[in-house]
Design a protein around this motif. Structure first.
Motif, PDB file in Angstrom:
ATOM      1  N   PRO A 124       0.820  -1.209   0.000  1.00 52.80           N
ATOM      2  CA  PRO A 124       0.000   0.000   0.000  1.00 52.80           C
ATOM      3  C   PRO A 124       0.856   1.263   0.000  1.00 52.80           C
ATOM      4  CG  PRO A 124       0.097  -0.916   2.212  1.00 52.80           C
ATOM      5  CD  PRO A 124       0.825  -1.879   1.319  1.00 52.80           C
ATOM      6  N   THR A 180      -1.891   4.109  -4.531  1.00 54.56           N
ATOM      7  CA  THR A 180      -2.915   3.054  -4.556  1.00 54.56           C
ATOM      8  C   THR A 180      -4.054   3.340  -3.580  1.00 54.56           C
ATOM      9  OG1 THR A 180      -1.988   1.650  -2.813  1.00 54.56           O
ATOM     10  CG2 THR A 180      -1.051   1.418  -5.018  1.00 54.56           C
ATOM     11  N   ILE A 202      -4.243   1.020  -0.435  1.00 54.00           N
ATOM     12  CA  ILE A 202      -4.828  -0.316  -0.572  1.00 54.00           C
ATOM     13  C   ILE A 202      -3.752  -1.255  -1.096  1.00 54.00           C
ATOM     14  CG2 ILE A 202      -6.545  -1.714  -1.781  1.00 54.00           C
ATOM     15  CD1 ILE A 202      -8.312   0.798  -1.874  1.00 54.00           C
TER      16      ILE A 202
END
Length: 310
Positions: free
Chosen positions: A83, A87, A90
């Motif tokens: 992560p 992103t 995530i």
């Protein structure tokens, strides 16, 4: 293009933005920059400074290189990534096929390899082509993830270096590394260099024949804080290593000593390559900010297309 860099960083230029975990920068014969996106499942190219999606293979495309015929070869680690800001914090949790893939100049995606000795690949990370139509690639195994989705490289199960021969057969070169990552062949075409992210070591072995190497030794020790990722050589024989997690490029001399550490304003530097009209511009993929930047280099780069083994 815009300038970017912290107070201690070198002068860098932002080449393109808007990538979701960029990796695998490389140039085609026409000088167009291509980039893979781990969290986007795409291969992109930069046209007039703008990101443009070229193909959508899915999964998590990783390290890439062009063959002499214009085919792009790339790793696909099966949906794994850590992560970061690009992103949306995530993580990619895997669960998709782990592959070596290719894209022909017409944009047709094909699978080159999906297994070795009857077992699925772990999660191919980076690759380099040789002068015999073969592909050397790293195939790390991912550690269990913590609550935030991170998977410490140092806790990874044993990972491998593998070889895809011109006949399509995949063989094991070595299978006891702690998250093998970046991979390169020396400018002379006689040695294979591999970054071991879990230890911070750079390993080297003589190339004996397609898929065969001699004894391994330590090329350089960057330390566990460096997390060596993608790498490339310049024409002087220096190895430039992207230190993901450290926000630094490491310049390793021909004798294995770190000559210089170059700070940048993104922690997650994932890969490097040379390009530009005189091949003396270094391009760096920055995963946290989701961009590609460039900086002038004092020597030209060593072309990614290597010479046959001696």
């Amino acid at each position: 293009m815009t300038d970017a860099g912290g107070p201690d960083a070198p002068h860098v230029t932002v080449v393109s933005t808007g990538f979701t975990y960029p990796e695998g920068p490389c140039f085609d014969a026409a000088g167009v920059l291509y980039t893979v996106e781990l969290a986007g499942g795409v291969v992109s190219r930069t046209i007039d400074g703008e990101r443009e999606v070229w193909v959508r293979p899915g999964g998590s495309p990783n390290g890439a290189a062009f063959g002499a015929d214009g085919t792009l070869y790339f790793c696909n680690n099966g949906g794994n990534w850590g992560p970061n800001a690009s992103t949306g914090m995530i993580a990619g949790l895997g669960g998709q096929p782990a592959l070596i893939q290719s894209v022909d100049p017409a944009g047709v995606v094909s699978t080159v390899a999906d297994s070795c000795d009857g077992q699925p690949l772990n999660g191919p990370n980076d690759l380099v082509l040789d002068g015999f139509g073969g592909i050397w690639f790293t195939d790390p195994a991912w550690a269990p993830r913590d609550a935030a989705g991170s998977a410490p490289a140092s806790a990874s199960p044993p990972g491998a270096v593998r070889y895809v021969g011109a006949d399509g057969v995949v063989t094991i070169v070595r299978d006891d590394l702690v998250f093998p990552n970046g991979i390169a062949i020396t400018p002379e075409g006689d040695r294979l260099v591999v970054g071991e992210t879990g230890t911070g070591d750079i390993l080297v072995a003589d190339l004996i024949a397609p898929g065969r190497v001699g004894d391994w030794s330590i090329y350089a020790r960057l330390g566990e804080q460096s997390f060596p990722d993608g790498m490339c050589f310049d024409a002087r024989g220096r190895l430039i290593v992207a230190g993901t997690g450290s926000g630094r490029l490491f310049v390793v001399g021909a004798l294995g000593s770190v000559e210089r550490e170059i700070p940048m304003d993104d922690r997650d530097l994932t890969n490097v390559c040379f390009g530009g009209p005189d091949f003396s511009t270094l391009f760096v993929t920055q995963a946290e900010t989701g961009r590609v930047v460039s900086l002038a280099w004092d020597f030209p780069g060593s072309p990614l297309a290597v010479q046959p083994l001696r």
